[in-house]
Design an enzyme around this catalytic site. Sequence first.
Site, PDB file in Angstrom:
ATOM      1  N   HIS A  12      -8.044   4.259  -3.601  1.00  0.00           N
ATOM      2  CA  HIS A  12      -7.885   2.811  -3.418  1.00  0.00           C
ATOM      3  C   HIS A  12      -6.702   2.508  -2.483  1.00  0.00           C
ATOM      4  O   HIS A  12      -5.918   1.595  -2.740  1.00  0.00           O
ATOM      5  CB  HIS A  12      -7.785   2.068  -4.754  1.00  0.00           C
ATOM      6  CG  HIS A  12      -6.663   2.493  -5.655  1.00  0.00           C
ATOM      7  ND1 HIS A  12      -6.798   2.562  -7.024  1.00  0.00           N
ATOM      8  CD2 HIS A  12      -5.386   2.845  -5.401  1.00  0.00           C
ATOM      9  CE1 HIS A  12      -5.656   2.932  -7.572  1.00  0.00           C
ATOM     10  NE2 HIS A  12      -4.778   3.097  -6.595  1.00  0.00           N
ATOM     11  N   HIS A  59      -0.607  -2.375  -9.653  1.00  0.00           N
ATOM     12  CA  HIS A  59       0.566  -1.982  -8.872  1.00  0.00           C
ATOM     13  C   HIS A  59       1.656  -3.055  -8.980  1.00  0.00           C
ATOM     14  O   HIS A  59       2.088  -3.639  -8.001  1.00  0.00           O
ATOM     15  CB  HIS A  59       0.185  -1.748  -7.412  1.00  0.00           C
ATOM     16  CG  HIS A  59      -0.820  -0.649  -7.227  1.00  0.00           C
ATOM     17  ND1 HIS A  59      -2.175  -0.855  -7.435  1.00  0.00           N
ATOM     18  CD2 HIS A  59      -0.682   0.648  -6.868  1.00  0.00           C
ATOM     19  CE1 HIS A  59      -2.825   0.287  -7.207  1.00  0.00           C
ATOM     20  NE2 HIS A  59      -1.943   1.209  -6.863  1.00  0.00           N
ATOM     21  N   HIS A 193      -0.830  12.349  -3.041  1.00  0.00           N
ATOM     22  CA  HIS A 193       0.114  11.605  -2.199  1.00  0.00           C
ATOM     23  C   HIS A 193       1.418  11.385  -2.963  1.00  0.00           C
ATOM     24  O   HIS A 193       1.447  11.364  -4.191  1.00  0.00           O
ATOM     25  CB  HIS A 193      -0.462  10.279  -1.717  1.00  0.00           C
ATOM     26  CG  HIS A 193      -0.785   9.259  -2.775  1.00  0.00           C
ATOM     27  ND1 HIS A 193      -1.657   9.489  -3.805  1.00  0.00           N
ATOM     28  CD2 HIS A 193      -0.368   7.974  -2.915  1.00  0.00           C
ATOM     29  CE1 HIS A 193      -1.777   8.396  -4.545  1.00  0.00           C
ATOM     30  NE2 HIS A 193      -0.986   7.464  -4.033  1.00  0.00           N
ATOM     31  N   GLU A 240      -2.450   9.512 -10.558  1.00  0.00           N
ATOM     32  CA  GLU A 240      -3.522   8.515 -10.599  1.00  0.00           C
ATOM     33  C   GLU A 240      -4.892   9.148 -10.860  1.00  0.00           C
ATOM     34  O   GLU A 240      -5.807   8.495 -11.361  1.00  0.00           O
ATOM     35  CB  GLU A 240      -3.581   7.742  -9.278  1.00  0.00           C
ATOM     36  CG  GLU A 240      -2.435   6.783  -9.050  1.00  0.00           C
ATOM     37  CD  GLU A 240      -2.563   6.032  -7.736  1.00  0.00           C
ATOM     38  OE1 GLU A 240      -1.736   5.130  -7.493  1.00  0.00           O
ATOM     39  OE2 GLU A 240      -3.474   6.332  -6.940  1.00  0.00           O
TER      40      GLU A 240
END
Length: 280
Positions: A12, A59, A193, A240
């Site tokens: 995403h 977030h 990441h 995630e």
Amino acid sequence: MARITAGVGCSHVPAIGVAMDTGITEQDYWKPVFAGFEKSREWMKEANPDVIFLVYNDHCTAFDSSIIPTFALGCAPEFQPADEGWGPRPVPVVKNHPVLASHIAQSLILDEFDITIMNEMEVDHGLTVPLSVMYGQPEEWPALVIPLAVNVVMYPAPTGNRCFQLGKAIRRAIESFDEDLNVVIFGTGGMSHQLQYKRAGLINPEWDKSFLDRLTSDPVGLSQMPHVEYLREAGSEGVEMVMWHVMRGALDDEVTEVHRHYHVPASNTAVGHIILENKT
């Protein structure tokens, strides 16, 4: 009864949404990213789900450090796109199936999963970007969407196994609903990441591809992966990926892999995507 027919795993990355919103998807940098979703959009038209159960992480828009629910289920009639600092994304309002959402909430809690029920919540790129890459830019989302926000922002995050078992409970809940509905479940986030400190910019393609392989062929073993491996191999934000286990847990033990897409880089991360169909 309602049934889950397929699962979608999808990154995403917020910059993907920006690229779509600003009309730069045909630029050389972005073209290979979006080429990998062309088959996905065709598949979505054919699959034509009535409801998408979408697992994502907030977030710091709906939640901040004052309240961090581990699992938060959206039960409101609709969810507005959040303003994440540069205005809300120009995407449709997300409309829920509140009766099914309430049924799932009751079933999960009676199944001994403690969840937070959200009767008011804005949704950010974690939810809207996966819808955009799978549907394009429609005036309205073609399916109703039930959001499940998972805490992977502040430790402790739930384990992969906890998420996998939650997926099984979600399937039980959906299959006990007496309306005839075709449901597709999304697990979003990742892939490898890291956004800060010395390893900022870390991308681990070998680990990412192995994760996708095992998601299809060894989901139970994969769900046992400890947090420290996500952190070491996939970076601080790689955790995630536990959300993909919710999706996989809701599917059959054996699935058919319909499509896979992996591309590096997109912004400062890798884009990963997979579509899995139940065989039954």
